[in-house]
Scaffold this motif. Structure first.
Motif, PDB file in Angstrom:
ATOM      1  N   GLU A 172       0.859  -1.187   0.000  1.00 19.49           N
ATOM      2  CA  GLU A 172       0.000   0.000   0.000  1.00 19.49           C
ATOM      3  C   GLU A 172       0.898   1.240   0.000  1.00 19.49           C
ATOM      4  OE1 GLU A 172      -2.361  -0.463   3.470  1.00 19.49           O
ATOM      5  OE2 GLU A 172      -3.230  -2.326   2.706  1.00 19.49           O
ATOM      6  N   GLU A 173       0.290   2.388  -0.397  1.00 18.81           N
ATOM      7  CA  GLU A 173       1.121   3.579  -0.572  1.00 18.81           C
ATOM      8  C   GLU A 173       1.871   3.969   0.703  1.00 18.81           C
ATOM      9  OE1 GLU A 173      -0.778   6.907  -2.450  1.00 18.81           O
ATOM     10  OE2 GLU A 173       1.101   8.055  -2.269  1.00 18.81           O
ATOM     11  N   LEU A 180      10.609   3.526   1.435  1.00 20.20           N
ATOM     12  CA  LEU A 180      11.473   4.483   0.753  1.00 20.20           C
ATOM     13  C   LEU A 180      12.265   5.311   1.765  1.00 20.20           C
ATOM     14  CD1 LEU A 180      11.927   5.075  -2.144  1.00 20.20           C
ATOM     15  CD2 LEU A 180      10.293   6.944  -1.995  1.00 20.20           C
ATOM     16  N   ASP A 181      11.597   5.766   2.820  1.00 24.22           N
ATOM     17  CA  ASP A 181      12.283   6.533   3.868  1.00 24.22           C
ATOM     18  C   ASP A 181      13.398   5.697   4.475  1.00 24.22           C
ATOM     19  OD1 ASP A 181      10.606   8.595   3.406  1.00 24.22           O
ATOM     20  OD2 ASP A 181       9.314   8.246   5.144  1.00 24.22           O
ATOM     21  N   MET A 182      13.116   4.384   4.663  1.00 22.94           N
ATOM     22  CA  MET A 182      14.131   3.532   5.270  1.00 22.94           C
ATOM     23  C   MET A 182      15.323   3.337   4.329  1.00 22.94           C
ATOM     24  SD  MET A 182      14.062  -0.323   6.373  1.00 22.94           S
ATOM     25  CE  MET A 182      14.210  -0.623   4.656  1.00 22.94           C
ATOM     26  N   PHE A 183      15.059   3.144   3.035  1.00 24.63           N
ATOM     27  CA  PHE A 183      16.164   3.010   2.078  1.00 24.63           C
ATOM     28  C   PHE A 183      17.018   4.291   2.079  1.00 24.63           C
ATOM     29  CE2 PHE A 183      14.007  -0.308  -0.921  1.00 24.63           C
ATOM     30  CZ  PHE A 183      14.476  -1.336  -0.113  1.00 24.63           C
ATOM     31  N   ALA A 184      16.349   5.450   2.112  1.00 18.71           N
ATOM     32  CA  ALA A 184      17.081   6.724   2.109  1.00 18.71           C
ATOM     33  C   ALA A 184      17.937   6.842   3.374  1.00 18.71           C
ATOM     34  CB  ALA A 184      16.102   7.888   2.017  1.00 18.71           C
ATOM     35  N   HIS A 198       9.073   0.639 -11.705  1.00 19.21           N
ATOM     36  CA  HIS A 198       8.290   1.318 -12.738  1.00 19.21           C
ATOM     37  C   HIS A 198       7.428   2.397 -12.091  1.00 19.21           C
ATOM     38  CE1 HIS A 198       9.047  -1.386 -16.130  1.00 19.21           C
ATOM     39  NE2 HIS A 198       8.931  -2.407 -15.310  1.00 19.21           N
ATOM     40  N   ASN A 199       7.524   2.516 -10.751  1.00 25.04           N
ATOM     41  CA  ASN A 199       6.618   3.394 -10.007  1.00 25.04           C
ATOM     42  C   ASN A 199       7.112   4.844 -10.044  1.00 25.04           C
ATOM     43  OD1 ASN A 199       5.224   4.785  -8.010  1.00 25.04           O
ATOM     44  ND2 ASN A 199       5.025   2.978  -6.699  1.00 25.04           N
TER      45      ASN A 199
END
Ligand SMILES: Nc1ncnc2c1ncn2[C@@H]1O[C@H](COP(=O)(O)OP(=O)(O)OP(=O)(O)O)[C@@H](O)[C@H]1O
Length: 226
Positions: A172-173, A180-184, A198-199
């Protein structure tokens, strides 16, 4: 750190067309790259190469400071692969193992003490919202739950390099944004991160350089910035 110098990869015989051709790029330690390109461009193939599931047919590839083409012993490649966290597009969970046992695998391979493993697994599963699903076999999970299990398994051992193939397509969004925050955050702390997607809304949310593939060739190499 990732460094590819004129790397090509063929799936089959030497005279077959390369799936990846003449790739040269560098991602410094702690760098974040989006891996973009149309379907069939070779994104998953490049991630498999970076994960050392395949070796370059030509050229030189350096992963986490080790030049892979020069590594001869399989054991050395396996050890290097253990320092990489990979989220496969099809998750690749062990279907009969529980969520907790799937996520514990990278720590068990490091022979970490069992009480430490239990604590870390519990904490990360809580973080990905699977705290109440720890004992469920992976083959009984929904797509989103499988994806979150795969993500937890990829990051639990704090790898130096994280590779993720469409890691948000079943989320879910709000979960995608947290991921994404965690990857950053991991990248800011020194982990190199490469995410194929592709998002477009995700890519707009986190502005980072991208590697853009078309027909197995790089049309944008992301530059050299962190
Ligand atoms: N198992 C396979 N056997 C033969 N060819 C394959 C296989 N898997 C992929 N290919 C081909 O290799 C090329 C690269 O595929 P790859 O899956 O790396 O692309 P991709 O950019 O990840 O695509 P997508 O965005 O659809 O996941 C494509 O031409 C694809 O058809």
């Amino acid at each position: 750190m990732i460094h590819l110098d004129n790397v090509s990869w063929r799936r089959g015989k030497k005279d077959s067309a390369p799936v990846l051709a003449h790739l040269s790029f560098m991602v410094p330690q702690g760098g974040f790259r989006w891996l973009l390109g149309p379907s069939g461009a070779g994104k998953s193939s490049l991630l498999s190469l970076l994960h050392i599931e395949n070796l370059p047919t030509d050229g030189q590839m350096t992963i986490l400071g080790k030049t892979v083409a020069q590594e001869e012993k399989r054991a050395a490649l396996v050890r290097l692969r253990q320092r990489i966290g990979m989220v496969h597009q099809d998750y690749q969970l062990m279907p009969d193992l529980s969520v907790a046992d799937n996520v514990a695998l990278p720590l068990r391979l490091q022979n970490r003490p069992e009480d430490e493993i239990q604590d870390e697994v519990h904490a990360i599963l809580k973080w990905v919202g699977l705290g109440s699903r720890t004992d469920v076999p992976a083959n009984r999970l929904s797509g989103g739950e499988q994806q979150r299990t795969a993500i937890a398994r990829a990051i639990i051992h704090r790898p130096g390099l994280i590779l993720a193939d469409e890691p948000t397509n079943a989320l879910e969004e709000s979960q995608s944004c947290r991921l994404l925050d965690m990857f950053a955050e991991l990248s800011a702390m020194g982990t190199t991160v490469v995410v194929a997607t592709h998002n477009e809304s995700l890519v707009r949310r986190l502005e980072r350089p991208f590697l853009f593939l078309e027909h197995g060739r790089l049309v944008d190499d992301g530059g050299e910035q962190p």
